[in-house]
Motif scaffolding. Structure first.
Motif, PDB file in Angstrom:
ATOM      1  N   HIS B 168      39.073  15.050   5.031  1.00 51.91           N
ATOM      2  CA  HIS B 168      38.490  13.931   5.568  1.00 51.91           C
ATOM      3  C   HIS B 168      37.825  13.982   7.003  1.00 51.91           C
ATOM      4  O   HIS B 168      37.265  13.128   7.275  1.00 51.91           O
ATOM      5  CB  HIS B 168      39.965  12.900   5.808  1.00 51.91           C
ATOM      6  CG  HIS B 168      40.722  12.507   4.663  1.00 51.91           C
ATOM      7  ND1 HIS B 168      41.391  13.244   3.601  1.00 51.91           N
ATOM      8  CD2 HIS B 168      40.611  11.257   3.996  1.00 51.91           C
ATOM      9  CE1 HIS B 168      41.868  12.502   2.745  1.00 51.91           C
ATOM     10  NE2 HIS B 168      41.457  11.265   3.029  1.00 51.91           N
ATOM     11  N   LEU B 169      37.994  15.213   7.510  1.00 49.99           N
ATOM     12  CA  LEU B 169      37.150  15.240   8.869  1.00 49.99           C
ATOM     13  C   LEU B 169      35.672  15.006   8.882  1.00 49.99           C
ATOM     14  O   LEU B 169      35.329  14.016   9.663  1.00 49.99           O
ATOM     15  CB  LEU B 169      37.457  16.543   9.415  1.00 49.99           C
ATOM     16  CG  LEU B 169      38.979  16.931  10.071  1.00 49.99           C
ATOM     17  CD1 LEU B 169      39.228  18.413   9.956  1.00 49.99           C
ATOM     18  CD2 LEU B 169      39.106  16.000  11.163  1.00 49.99           C
ATOM     19  N   PRO B 170      34.818  15.526   7.918  1.00 52.51           N
ATOM     20  CA  PRO B 170      33.350  15.560   8.134  1.00 52.51           C
ATOM     21  C   PRO B 170      32.973  14.201   8.034  1.00 52.51           C
ATOM     22  O   PRO B 170      32.032  14.028   9.042  1.00 52.51           O
ATOM     23  CB  PRO B 170      32.874  16.385   7.123  1.00 52.51           C
ATOM     24  CG  PRO B 170      33.919  17.207   6.779  1.00 52.51           C
ATOM     25  CD  PRO B 170      35.344  16.304   7.019  1.00 52.51           C
ATOM     26  N   PHE B 171      33.566  13.281   7.212  1.00 52.11           N
ATOM     27  CA  PHE B 171      32.834  11.811   7.076  1.00 52.11           C
ATOM     28  C   PHE B 171      33.604  10.977   7.991  1.00 52.11           C
ATOM     29  O   PHE B 171      33.163  10.164   8.386  1.00 52.11           O
ATOM     30  CB  PHE B 171      32.653  11.478   5.618  1.00 52.11           C
ATOM     31  CG  PHE B 171      31.284  11.884   5.055  1.00 52.11           C
ATOM     32  CD1 PHE B 171      30.130  11.053   5.045  1.00 52.11           C
ATOM     33  CD2 PHE B 171      31.483  12.935   4.259  1.00 52.11           C
ATOM     34  CE1 PHE B 171      29.018  11.614   4.308  1.00 52.11           C
ATOM     35  CE2 PHE B 171      30.156  13.403   3.634  1.00 52.11           C
ATOM     36  CZ  PHE B 171      29.201  13.044   3.863  1.00 52.11           C
ATOM     37  N   GLY B 172      34.798  11.306   7.906  1.00 56.10           N
ATOM     38  CA  GLY B 172      35.936  10.351   8.797  1.00 56.10           C
ATOM     39  C   GLY B 172      35.151  10.479  10.499  1.00 56.10           C
ATOM     40  O   GLY B 172      35.312   9.491  10.942  1.00 56.10           O
ATOM     41  N   HIS B 173      34.756  11.330  10.642  1.00 54.89           N
ATOM     42  CA  HIS B 173      34.200  11.585  12.237  1.00 54.89           C
ATOM     43  C   HIS B 173      33.217  10.404  12.321  1.00 54.89           C
ATOM     44  O   HIS B 173      33.157   9.955  13.569  1.00 54.89           O
ATOM     45  CB  HIS B 173      33.040  12.951  12.267  1.00 54.89           C
ATOM     46  CG  HIS B 173      32.608  13.251  13.606  1.00 54.89           C
ATOM     47  ND1 HIS B 173      33.251  13.748  14.716  1.00 54.89           N
ATOM     48  CD2 HIS B 173      31.378  13.116  13.831  1.00 54.89           C
ATOM     49  CE1 HIS B 173      32.539  13.681  15.486  1.00 54.89           C
ATOM     50  NE2 HIS B 173      31.246  13.515  15.197  1.00 54.89           N
ATOM     51  N   TYR B 174      32.255  10.214  11.290  1.00 52.48           N
ATOM     52  CA  TYR B 174      31.422   9.178  11.353  1.00 52.48           C
ATOM     53  C   TYR B 174      32.045   7.836  11.771  1.00 52.48           C
ATOM     54  O   TYR B 174      31.319   6.779  12.384  1.00 52.48           O
ATOM     55  CB  TYR B 174      30.527   9.049  10.268  1.00 52.48           C
ATOM     56  CG  TYR B 174      29.400   9.934  10.132  1.00 52.48           C
ATOM     57  CD1 TYR B 174      28.532   9.967  11.065  1.00 52.48           C
ATOM     58  CD2 TYR B 174      29.367  10.896   9.017  1.00 52.48           C
ATOM     59  CE1 TYR B 174      27.392  11.094  11.007  1.00 52.48           C
ATOM     60  CE2 TYR B 174      28.314  11.739   8.853  1.00 52.48           C
ATOM     61  CZ  TYR B 174      27.171  11.754   9.636  1.00 52.48           C
ATOM     62  OH  TYR B 174      26.421  12.669   9.685  1.00 52.48           O
ATOM     63  N   LEU B 175      33.084   7.440  11.220  1.00 54.83           N
ATOM     64  CA  LEU B 175      33.759   6.096  11.462  1.00 54.83           C
ATOM     65  C   LEU B 175      33.760   6.071  12.953  1.00 54.83           C
ATOM     66  O   LEU B 175      33.547   4.800  13.474  1.00 54.83           O
ATOM     67  CB  LEU B 175      35.235   5.994  10.969  1.00 54.83           C
ATOM     68  CG  LEU B 175      35.112   5.651   9.415  1.00 54.83           C
ATOM     69  CD1 LEU B 175      36.709   5.819   8.986  1.00 54.83           C
ATOM     70  CD2 LEU B 175      34.773   4.252   9.147  1.00 54.83           C
ATOM     71  N   LEU B 176      34.230   6.778  13.781  1.00 57.15           N
ATOM     72  CA  LEU B 176      34.363   6.673  15.127  1.00 57.15           C
ATOM     73  C   LEU B 176      33.378   7.279  15.830  1.00 57.15           C
ATOM     74  O   LEU B 176      33.029   7.038  17.314  1.00 57.15           O
ATOM     75  CB  LEU B 176      35.477   7.602  15.840  1.00 57.15           C
ATOM     76  CG  LEU B 176      37.117   7.225  15.137  1.00 57.15           C
ATOM     77  CD1 LEU B 176      37.573   8.222  14.333  1.00 57.15           C
ATOM     78  CD2 LEU B 176      37.774   7.091  16.383  1.00 57.15           C
ATOM     79  N   ASN B 177      32.244   7.761  15.278  1.00 55.82           N
ATOM     80  CA  ASN B 177      31.060   8.332  16.022  1.00 55.82           C
ATOM     81  C   ASN B 177      29.877   8.051  15.124  1.00 55.82           C
ATOM     82  O   ASN B 177      29.293   8.843  14.307  1.00 55.82           O
ATOM     83  CB  ASN B 177      31.029   9.861  16.097  1.00 55.82           C
ATOM     84  CG  ASN B 177      32.027  10.240  16.815  1.00 55.82           C
ATOM     85  OD1 ASN B 177      32.365  10.391  18.051  1.00 55.82           O
ATOM     86  ND2 ASN B 177      33.493  10.652  16.249  1.00 55.82           N
ATOM     87  N   GLY B 178      29.046   6.962  15.689  1.00 53.02           N
ATOM     88  CA  GLY B 178      27.829   6.541  15.024  1.00 53.02           C
ATOM     89  C   GLY B 178      28.038   5.156  14.149  1.00 53.02           C
ATOM     90  O   GLY B 178      26.822   4.460  14.309  1.00 53.02           O
ATOM     91  N   ILE B 198      44.832  15.758  13.284  1.00 60.09           N
ATOM     92  CA  ILE B 198      43.668  16.669  12.477  1.00 60.09           C
ATOM     93  C   ILE B 198      42.342  16.935  13.424  1.00 60.09           C
ATOM     94  O   ILE B 198      41.980  18.031  13.092  1.00 60.09           O
ATOM     95  CB  ILE B 198      43.603  16.108  11.035  1.00 60.09           C
ATOM     96  CG1 ILE B 198      42.607  14.767  11.020  1.00 60.09           C
ATOM     97  CG2 ILE B 198      44.768  16.007  10.446  1.00 60.09           C
ATOM     98  CD1 ILE B 198      42.472  14.320   9.527  1.00 60.09           C
ATOM     99  N   SER B 199      41.862  15.812  13.952  1.00 60.23           N
ATOM    100  CA  SER B 199      40.595  16.142  14.479  1.00 60.23           C
ATOM    101  C   SER B 199      40.840  17.025  15.845  1.00 60.23           C
ATOM    102  O   SER B 199      39.587  17.245  16.351  1.00 60.23           O
ATOM    103  CB  SER B 199      39.958  14.536  14.939  1.00 60.23           C
ATOM    104  OG  SER B 199      40.600  13.937  15.691  1.00 60.23           O
TER     105      SER B 199
END
Lengths: 215, 215
Positions: B168-178, B198-199
């Motif tokens: 989940h990390l690579p795309f989940g990152h976009y929710l909070l960033n971008g 996890i992050s």
């Protein structure tokens, strides 16, 4: 312990059942009628919170997502029935690769095609010719890559039947039965030969005989 | 043998890289610029015929599809680094289940959201508010189920960090960033706590530091 498989008539559940047959694992089925919304009943949602098929119950253990279930049983019964992950770790890697291709490249356009052809009236969808054409084109490009792959390899992951091939059966079936798109298989020589080999396996014939598709 | 990972800046490749870091596997990277179409070059298509990222090369062995690659390395280096499939076959089954949920329930609406928010100008897409709303609603329903799951379990597959969380990390990152959709994580108490755990893993921080996302 006999494995209980929910919703045997639906395509994704058939992915599990054909795997259980190949692995010679005993199972029983529990009917779930999607068209009556039985997949949204409180009891079923306890088993599969997204309300999707299939799910299995094996004693106290439950699992959902067809491609997760088949991986679990192939490993659990490694030395029983057909070896569906190949013999080496590298072969298994290729099986995983083509299982993912099935899930992410083959399945999505085919699923949309099936909705707009086979199930449009049942689901109250007006078949959208533009959507059908777009998804047929997408799937065609995917099958062109399969054609090239299968010109040098009998099966997708190598020279052995595997979960990767098996996983194409339940929805692939609709192309030739119901969707009226059999030419997408038949116009590609190696895809066509591969399809004949995998769809003529006794396991798949047994699944079709035991659990007819919904109409 | 050092594993070569293609296209390290892109999200799907980061799924592979964070796994290699967790497994303490040496790797090097090969840049591929999607925006220049380098993923459609004849050389790259030999490695990945669909023209998608990532792909890896490990001596003579090549593999593509990020979730296939991570499964391969977790098994190959079973006793090295973090144990990402759990300890038992039943735990592994649950990891596979949640990996599939990530791929089929979490990823598709999030991917569409990212296209219409983060990359719209770069890809020449006019952000479609209806598409954004629909996919946000879909993802919200998925995250509601995660919230319930994570209220009784520290991680998705059980009380252990696994490939299912990592994926989940690579795309989940976009929710909070971008994407400007961090509230979708933050408004759900258990999802928010899980995301923080996890992050904040050193592996993910290292990936972010080594390979910034494309902007």
């Amino acid at each position: 312990m006999v494995v209980k498989v929910y919703g045997p008539e639906y395509a994704s559940s058939k992915r599990v059942i054909v795997c259980l047959v190949e692995k010679e694992i005993e199972f029983e089925v529990v009917d779930i009628d999607l068209f009556k919304g039985e997949n949204k009943s409180p009891d079923y949602l306890k088993l599969q919170p997204f309300g999707l098929l299939p799910a299995i119950q094996d004693g106290d253990y439950t699992l959902y997502e067809s491609r997760a279930i088949i991986r679990y049983y192939v490993e659990k019964y490694k030395s029983q029935g057909t070896e569906l992950f190949g013999k080496t770790m590298e072969e298994k890697g290729k099986v995983e690769q083509w299982l993912e291709v099935e899930a992410h490249n083959f399945h999505p356009p085919l699923y949309t095609l099936v909705l707009h052809t086979v199930f449009s009236s049942k689901l109250g969808i007006t078949p959208d010719q533009k959507v059908i054409q777009e998804n047929e084109a997408k799937l065609g490009k995917v099958l062109d890559i399969y054609e090239e792959r299968l010109s040098t390899s009998k099966y997708l992951a190598g020279d052995f039947f595997s979960l990767a091939d098996l996983s194409h059966l339940p929805f692939g079936h609709y192309l030739l039965n119901g969707a009226g798109k059999g030419y997408m298989i038949r116009d590609r020589k190696h895809v066509s030969a591969w399809w004949d080999v995998i769809s003529n396996r006794p396991s798949w014939k047994k699944v079709l005989q035991l659990f007819p598709y919904p109409t």
